[in-house]
Design a protein around this motif. Structure first.
Motif, PDB file in Angstrom:
ATOM      1  N   LYS A   1       0.920  -1.066  -0.071  1.00  0.00           N
ATOM      2  CA  LYS A   1       0.045  -0.172   0.119  1.00  0.00           C
ATOM      3  C   LYS A   1       0.874   1.201   0.083  1.00  0.00           C
ATOM      4  O   LYS A   1       1.842   1.312   0.580  1.00  0.00           O
ATOM      5  CB  LYS A   1      -0.689   0.176   1.262  1.00  0.00           C
ATOM      6  CG  LYS A   1      -1.852   1.139   1.242  1.00  0.00           C
ATOM      7  CD  LYS A   1      -2.920   1.040   2.254  1.00  0.00           C
ATOM      8  CE  LYS A   1      -3.855   2.317   2.140  1.00  0.00           C
ATOM      9  NZ  LYS A   1      -4.367   2.438   0.990  1.00  0.00           N
TER      10      LYS A   1
ATOM     11  N   GLN B   1      -0.855   4.838  -0.590  1.00  0.00           N
ATOM     12  CA  GLN B   1      -1.333   6.107   0.280  1.00  0.00           C
ATOM     13  C   GLN B   1      -1.663   5.775   1.646  1.00  0.00           C
ATOM     14  O   GLN B   1      -1.718   4.787   2.176  1.00  0.00           O
ATOM     15  CB  GLN B   1      -2.523   6.242  -0.431  1.00  0.00           C
ATOM     16  CG  GLN B   1      -2.418   6.710  -1.950  1.00  0.00           C
ATOM     17  CD  GLN B   1      -3.486   7.790  -2.267  1.00  0.00           C
ATOM     18  OE1 GLN B   1      -3.412   8.622  -3.260  1.00  0.00           O
ATOM     19  NE2 GLN B   1      -4.805   7.674  -1.715  1.00  0.00           N
TER      20      GLN B   1
ATOM     21  N   ASP C   1      -2.554   4.365  -5.083  1.00  0.00           N
ATOM     22  CA  ASP C   1      -2.544   2.649  -4.974  1.00  0.00           C
ATOM     23  C   ASP C   1      -2.932   2.294  -6.274  1.00  0.00           C
ATOM     24  O   ASP C   1      -3.088   0.999  -6.480  1.00  0.00           O
ATOM     25  CB  ASP C   1      -3.357   2.261  -3.679  1.00  0.00           C
ATOM     26  CG  ASP C   1      -2.786   2.691  -2.617  1.00  0.00           C
ATOM     27  OD1 ASP C   1      -1.548   2.241  -2.457  1.00  0.00           O
ATOM     28  OD2 ASP C   1      -3.398   2.991  -1.616  1.00  0.00           O
TER      29      ASP C   1
END
Length: 598
Positions: free
Chosen positions: A86, A88, A580
């Motif tokens: 991930k 963000q 993402d």
């Protein structure tokens, strides 16, 4: 970004490096020579009647390839895409007051974009750029409506769907088989036209845009039609259209040959035709084989030899101008390929290890801030010498390190990205106009951990570089240089509406969620708007060290494609073009990251 154009500027930068290196007793070895002139096209296949100057329009899909790839076409990687880490920040529910401020600022950015777009449409439609003071049109990028193509995805992102739909029809009229230009910059055409069309297609699903992107791809593919399949980066369009022989050049900027991977990969992914991926993978293989053979192992020099496929000989290295997006594209191409080609991870990690060791320095500032900047390195044998410069263009590196750190799970790179971006924000605040200059120099701290402001040492360094002393008081004339504290020289005082600083500020905000980055972005936007706004749009500036910088009649296509887009996105909801879900090319065109099936 033709002195005001991206790689025209790079040529100016190359000339500037001559001066800087000589002033530091560094010999500079090579720079790209002028390319040979073009030939008129007489006998190639055509799409339509000859133009007014007698030249014809080539149907690139029908012009034979002289050096075809027959039996060893490199296919796209197969298999399910990997799940990337991930990127963000996990944004929580927004405070109503903060939301109101954010949305108000976002609308101010959109309002300025619409002003620029309307002026371009009224006064320079179907031309590359609008001159924002005189209202004249100019065509520095082949005459293929660069601003129109470059701004399409910005229109979509800003929810200007009516303008977008209207523009699609006119994009269909662009003739990529003809140009009055003698030379085509393959890199610029790739990032602006091909990248812009692909991103606009991905966002909208409008098939006419993909068809047009393929036209651009067919044209650019002929620049690779050389005996060794290395591209001609400053390409004689009409010579190729005639079917004449071509050879790659001996002196090529590494950024121009190393920054085609994202767009060519995406075109192959969308069309299911591997030839464009094959074309750029042959370049990637050279980078891979020769990464440990250069004079600064891990990185490649600014100038490489495409004709001999030798990327090792030159002795000047940087992640800034003339090299920048080669490094930027490694982690991004890895993501675009769903993590299925490990070579891009290797290229990123080894090059950044070298860049961290040799190009990064801590600048001495009155605030004693723990910041970083990336300069330029010259090698002599086993010795390396660092020039502590700061380019506006290198401000992209903060975002590059932060994204790379997230993609490859390296927190140190995220921290480096933050410190690099901090320096660019500081440079904006330090400038009298609130905007950092194109090229300047800083005082390099002796080490990264302990650096206290020493005004006397700073003044002595300024005097040494500028030779402004006199017999009575060697520091007396420093005030005449108009240098903010911490700057030891300003070599190029312009601002050409560049996006790199706001690009990294945007990425840092999306990664950290800290509102300090939004505050910094608004300060940047208001300063830029204050000094660059014209009746028709926004103009470049000649000298940001002046309280009232004089304007230059230039508004590059990247102003609407990149700079205003990043300002808009930092004040948009975090799920608008999430990091993402998308990865941006170097012209801020978002491509969708492939995801594993659930």
């Amino acid at each position: 970004m033709a002195l005001l154009k991206r790689y025209g500027l790079y040529m100016v930068a190359a000339a500037f490096f001559f001066y800087m290196f000589y002033s530091l007793s560094f010999p500079y070895e090579s720079a790209p020579p002028p390319q040979p002139g073009h030939n008129d096209a007489d006998d190639a296949p055509i799409n339509e009647a000859p133009k007014g100057d007698g030249r014809k329009s080539y149907d690139w899909s029908k012009i034979p390839i002289q050096h075809p790839v027959v039996s060893d076409m490199i296919p796209l990687p197969t298999g399910a895409p990997k799940a990337l880490p991930k990127i963000q920040h996990e944004f929580k529910e927004e405070d109503p007051t903060a939301k109101h401020i954010r949305e108000t600022r976002r609308e101010e950015v959109k309002k300025q974009f619409l002003k620029c777009w309307t002026s371009y449409r009224q006064k320079a439609w179907m031309h590359d750029e609008l001159e924002p003071i005189s209202g004249k049109a100019t065509d520095p990028f082949g005459g293929w409506a660069a601003t129109l193509v470059d701004a399409m995805d910005t229109l979509w992102i800003m929810d200007l769907k009516e303008e977008f739909t209207s523009a699609v029809t006119d994009i269909g009229k662009i003739d990529f088989g003809y140009t009055p230009a003698e030379k085509i910059n393959v890199f610029e055409t790739t990032i602006r036209h091909l990248g812009g069309l692909l991103a606009a297609y991905e966002l909208s699903g409008e098939e006419r845009l993909l068809k047009k992107a393929k036209e651009v791809g067919e044209m650019l593919y002929h620049a690779f039609d050389t005996p060794n399949r290395m591209p001609i980066t400053r390409w004689d369009f009409h010579n190729a259209g005639q079917g004449n022989k071509q050879e790659a050049d001996e002196t090529v900027l590494v950024a121009e040959i190393g920054s085609l991977t994202m767009e060519f990969t995406r075109l192959s992914q969308l069309t299911k035709d591997p030839k464009w991926y094959d074309a750029i993978t042959r370049i990637t293989q050279v980078f891979d084989r020769q990464q440990d053979m250069t004079k600064l192992r891990g990185m490649w020099p600014i100038v490489v030899n495409a004709k001999k496929r030798d990327f090792t000989k030159d002795t000047s290295f940087t992640i800034a101008a003339m090299a920048d997006s080669t490094y930027e594209y490694f982690a991004k191409t890895y993501a675009l390929l769903g993590g299925l080609d490990p070579v891009y991870k290797k290229l990123y990690e080894q090059s950044m290890d070298t860049a961290i060791k040799h190009t990064l320095f801590r600048p001495m500032t009155p605030e004693n801030a723990d910041m970083l900047m990336s300069g330029m390195v010259r090698t002599e044998g086993t010795n390396t010498m660092l020039l502590p410069e700061m380019q506006h263009l290198v401000c992209y590196a903060g975002g590059m390190f932060a994204l790379g750190g997230k993609i490859f799970e390296n927190p140190e790179h995220v921290t480096i990205g933050r410190k690099l971006t901090d320096t660019c924000v500081w440079a904006y605040k330090a400038s009298p106009a609130g905007i950092m200059p194109e090229v300047s120099q800083l005082y390099k701290c002796a080490n990264m951990s302990d650096c206290t402001w020493d005004e006397k040492a700073w003044k002595e360094e300024v005097a040494r570089r500028a030779d402004v002393g006199n017999e009575d008081d060697p520091l007396k004339n420093i005030a005449n240089l108009r240098l903010p504290l911490g700057f030891t020289a300003i070599n190029d005082r312009r601002y050409i509406l560049r996006p790199e600083a706001i690009e990294s500020v945007f990425i840092m905000y999306r990664i950290t969620g800290l509102q300090q980055w939004q505050a910094a972005a608004w300060d940047m936007f208001t300063a830029i708007q204050k000094h660059t706004d014209t009746d028709l749009g926004n103009a470049a500036l000649a000298d940001v060290s002046a309280d009232n910088p004089p304007k230059v009649d230039s508004m590059e296509s990247f102003w609407m494609a990149e700079t205003l887009k990043y300002f808009y996105l930092i004040f948009s909801e975090p799920d608008v073009i999430s990091l993402d879900d998308y990865v941006f090319n170097t012209e801020a065109h978002p491509f969708k990251i492939p995801k594993p099936k659930n």
